[in-house]
Design a protein around this motif. Structure first.
Motif, PDB file in Angstrom:
ATOM      1  N   ASN A   2       0.824  -1.208   0.000  1.00  0.00           N
ATOM      2  CA  ASN A   2       0.000   0.000   0.000  1.00  0.00           C
ATOM      3  C   ASN A   2       0.863   1.266   0.000  1.00  0.00           C
ATOM      4  OD1 ASN A   2       0.765   0.592   2.729  1.00  0.00           O
ATOM      5  ND2 ASN A   2      -0.800  -0.826   3.452  1.00  0.00           N
ATOM      6  N   ASN A   3       0.202   2.415  -0.150  1.00  0.00           N
ATOM      7  CA  ASN A   3       0.924   3.684  -0.246  1.00  0.00           C
ATOM      8  C   ASN A   3       1.685   4.032   1.033  1.00  0.00           C
ATOM      9  OD1 ASN A   3       0.396   4.361  -2.908  1.00  0.00           O
ATOM     10  ND2 ASN A   3      -1.532   5.384  -2.424  1.00  0.00           N
ATOM     11  N   LYS A   4       1.133   3.668   2.186  1.00  0.00           N
ATOM     12  CA  LYS A   4       1.814   3.974   3.453  1.00  0.00           C
ATOM     13  C   LYS A   4       3.185   3.303   3.510  1.00  0.00           C
ATOM     14  CE  LYS A   4      -2.034   5.035   6.557  1.00  0.00           C
ATOM     15  NZ  LYS A   4      -2.683   4.705   7.849  1.00  0.00           N
ATOM     16  N   ASP A   5       3.222   2.032   3.106  1.00  0.00           N
ATOM     17  CA  ASP A   5       4.491   1.304   3.077  1.00  0.00           C
ATOM     18  C   ASP A   5       5.444   1.902   2.041  1.00  0.00           C
ATOM     19  OD1 ASP A   5       3.688  -0.466   5.056  1.00  0.00           O
ATOM     20  OD2 ASP A   5       2.847  -1.889   3.627  1.00  0.00           O
ATOM     21  N   LYS A   6       4.903   2.172   0.852  1.00  0.00           N
ATOM     22  CA  LYS A   6       5.734   2.745  -0.212  1.00  0.00           C
ATOM     23  C   LYS A   6       6.323   4.090   0.192  1.00  0.00           C
ATOM     24  CE  LYS A   6       3.754   0.670  -4.406  1.00  0.00           C
ATOM     25  NZ  LYS A   6       3.080   0.967  -5.691  1.00  0.00           N
ATOM     26  N   ASN A   7       5.529   4.901   0.860  1.00  0.00           N
ATOM     27  CA  ASN A   7       6.006   6.224   1.276  1.00  0.00           C
ATOM     28  C   ASN A   7       7.209   6.115   2.203  1.00  0.00           C
ATOM     29  OD1 ASN A   7       3.972   7.421  -0.183  1.00  0.00           O
ATOM     30  ND2 ASN A   7       2.639   7.790   1.573  1.00  0.00           N
ATOM     31  N   LEU A  11      10.977   7.333   1.172  1.00  0.00           N
ATOM     32  CA  LEU A  11      11.634   8.382   1.968  1.00  0.00           C
ATOM     33  C   LEU A  11      12.935   7.888   2.586  1.00  0.00           C
ATOM     34  CD1 LEU A  11       8.499   9.897   3.765  1.00  0.00           C
ATOM     35  CD2 LEU A  11       9.879  10.976   1.966  1.00  0.00           C
ATOM     36  N   ASP A  12      12.989   6.587   2.906  1.00  0.00           N
ATOM     37  CA  ASP A  12      14.197   6.023   3.507  1.00  0.00           C
ATOM     38  C   ASP A  12      15.390   6.004   2.555  1.00  0.00           C
ATOM     39  OD1 ASP A  12      13.674   5.614   6.132  1.00  0.00           O
ATOM     40  OD2 ASP A  12      13.429   3.454   6.028  1.00  0.00           O
ATOM     41  N   LEU A  13      15.150   6.249   1.289  1.00  0.00           N
ATOM     42  CA  LEU A  13      16.248   6.270   0.316  1.00  0.00           C
ATOM     43  C   LEU A  13      17.006   7.596   0.325  1.00  0.00           C
ATOM     44  CD1 LEU A  13      14.447   4.478  -2.647  1.00  0.00           C
ATOM     45  CD2 LEU A  13      16.206   3.531  -1.148  1.00  0.00           C
ATOM     46  N   LYS A  22      10.774  12.978   7.903  1.00  0.00           N
ATOM     47  CA  LYS A  22      10.097  11.816   7.321  1.00  0.00           C
ATOM     48  C   LYS A  22       8.719  11.638   7.947  1.00  0.00           C
ATOM     49  CE  LYS A  22      14.302   9.151   6.346  1.00  0.00           C
ATOM     50  NZ  LYS A  22      15.089   7.952   6.740  1.00  0.00           N
ATOM     51  N   LEU A  23       8.663  11.778   9.262  1.00  0.00           N
ATOM     52  CA  LEU A  23       7.407  11.601   9.975  1.00  0.00           C
ATOM     53  C   LEU A  23       6.369  12.636   9.539  1.00  0.00           C
ATOM     54  CD1 LEU A  23       6.263   9.685  12.120  1.00  0.00           C
ATOM     55  CD2 LEU A  23       6.936  11.357  13.857  1.00  0.00           C
ATOM     56  N   LYS A  55      16.174  17.581  -4.960  1.00  0.00           N
ATOM     57  CA  LYS A  55      16.806  16.262  -5.022  1.00  0.00           C
ATOM     58  C   LYS A  55      15.751  15.159  -5.103  1.00  0.00           C
ATOM     59  CE  LYS A  55      21.128  17.241  -2.539  1.00  0.00           C
ATOM     60  NZ  LYS A  55      21.904  16.973  -1.301  1.00  0.00           N
ATOM     61  N   MET A  56      14.715  15.296  -4.321  1.00  0.00           N
ATOM     62  CA  MET A  56      13.685  14.270  -4.292  1.00  0.00           C
ATOM     63  C   MET A  56      12.820  14.301  -5.551  1.00  0.00           C
ATOM     64  SD  MET A  56      12.681  14.697  -0.272  1.00  0.00           S
ATOM     65  CE  MET A  56      11.448  13.411  -0.214  1.00  0.00           C
TER      66      MET A  56
END
Length: 292
Positions: A2-7, A11-13, A22-23, A55-56
């Motif tokens: 899902n999107n929550k996991d993907k987000n 962001l961790d990259l 991030k939070l 950058k992002m």
């Protein structure tokens, strides 16, 4: 996924993003894809600097995230985000739980009964003996032992578990591809065979100095109790002890000789938790309010 996991994984990259940023971004996105609102939400500019945003913005395409996820899978690394049902319930109790755990090995250990054993990187003969004894006894009681894969007490703990067919979780500061110290690379490999190595940093993150004390909150957070077998006054183990106090975990410390520098930390813990133990005549004078 899902999107929550993907987000979280996307962001961790970006290593330049702080935990707090991030939070905030995760909360802003909620169940939407953060990438779709990165350039459209006015609130983004209150969270990110222009440089961070630029950058992002170069990494919005789906392929950017997918190639990293495929790489993790090839390396045998599982990703468990805060929303995953496998995420350890003990960690959810702490004030700053990791947004994602990068795991290699037996992830079922995350929700077993855990006790941390930590201590000095240069234990005395006494420190080695008591660490081995406590570790073996806890293995016999079917407890999962958590430590940090550092030299000294950490390594002794993990090795004792393996020698006695027990369960252990190694919490490392950098990514799983950057085992520190390098001399523990073989030990790390043995741990992943039936046990578990975890990090809150993705596999390619190098173990920078400030990651180590932050990592210690995970060691304390995973565990019902923290045992310090031998530690100096300024040992990194004292960070774990402080986190354990903050998280309302049980604290255990093995007493050492009062004139041993290697036991100053453990003895200080005992002194702070039980005022009847004295390490010098100064303690008696202070307790009785007697001035020299």
């Amino acid at each position: 996924m899902n999107n929550k996991d993907k987000n979280i994984l996307w962001l961790d990259l970006f290593e330049f993003l702080t935990y707090q940023k991030k939070l905030k971004l995760i909360m802003l996105a909620d169940e939407q894809d953060i990438r779709s609102i990165l350039l459209s939400s006015s609130e983004i500019k209150n969270i990110l600097t222009t440089e961070e945003l630029n950058k992002m913005a170069l990494c919005l395409h789906e392929e950017f995230l997918n190639k990293h996820l495929e790489s993790y899978a090839k390396q045998g690394v599982e990703t468990i985000t805060f929303h995953d049902t496998r995420y350890p319930y003990m960690l959810k109790e702490i004030s700053t739980p990791p947004l994602c755990l990068y795991c290699k090995g037996n992830v079922q250990l995350l929700n077993t009964t855990c006790v941390a054993i930590v201590g000095t990187r240069k234990p005395s003969e006494y420190g080695v003996v008591v660490t081995k004894q406590f570790a073996k006894d806890l293995v016999d009681a079917d407890v999962t032992l958590v430590s940090g894969l550092a030299s000294g007490v950490d390594s002794i703990t993990h090795k004792t578990v393996l020698e006695n067919n027990g369960k252990t979780i190694a919490v490392i500061a950098g990514g799983i591809n950057h085992i520190y110290p390098a001399t523990n690379a073989n030990l790390a490999k043995q741990i992943t065979e039936n046990n578990l190595i975890i990090s809150e940093n993705n596999p390619n993150v190098k173990p920078l100095a400030y990651y180590f004390p932050i990592r210690n909150r995970i060691i304390a957070g995973l565990s019902k109790g923290v045992l310090v077998t031998e530690a100096g006054e300024k040992s990194g183990s004292m960070h774990t002890y402080n986190y354990a106090i903050e998280f309302n975990r049980e604290i255990f410390a093995v007493p050492g000789r009062i004139n041993s520098p290697m036991s100053k930390g453990t003895n200080a813990i005992i002194k702070s938790l039980q005022g009847s133990i004295v390490l010098s005549s100064e303690d008696i004078l202070t307790a009785l309010n007697i001035e020299k």
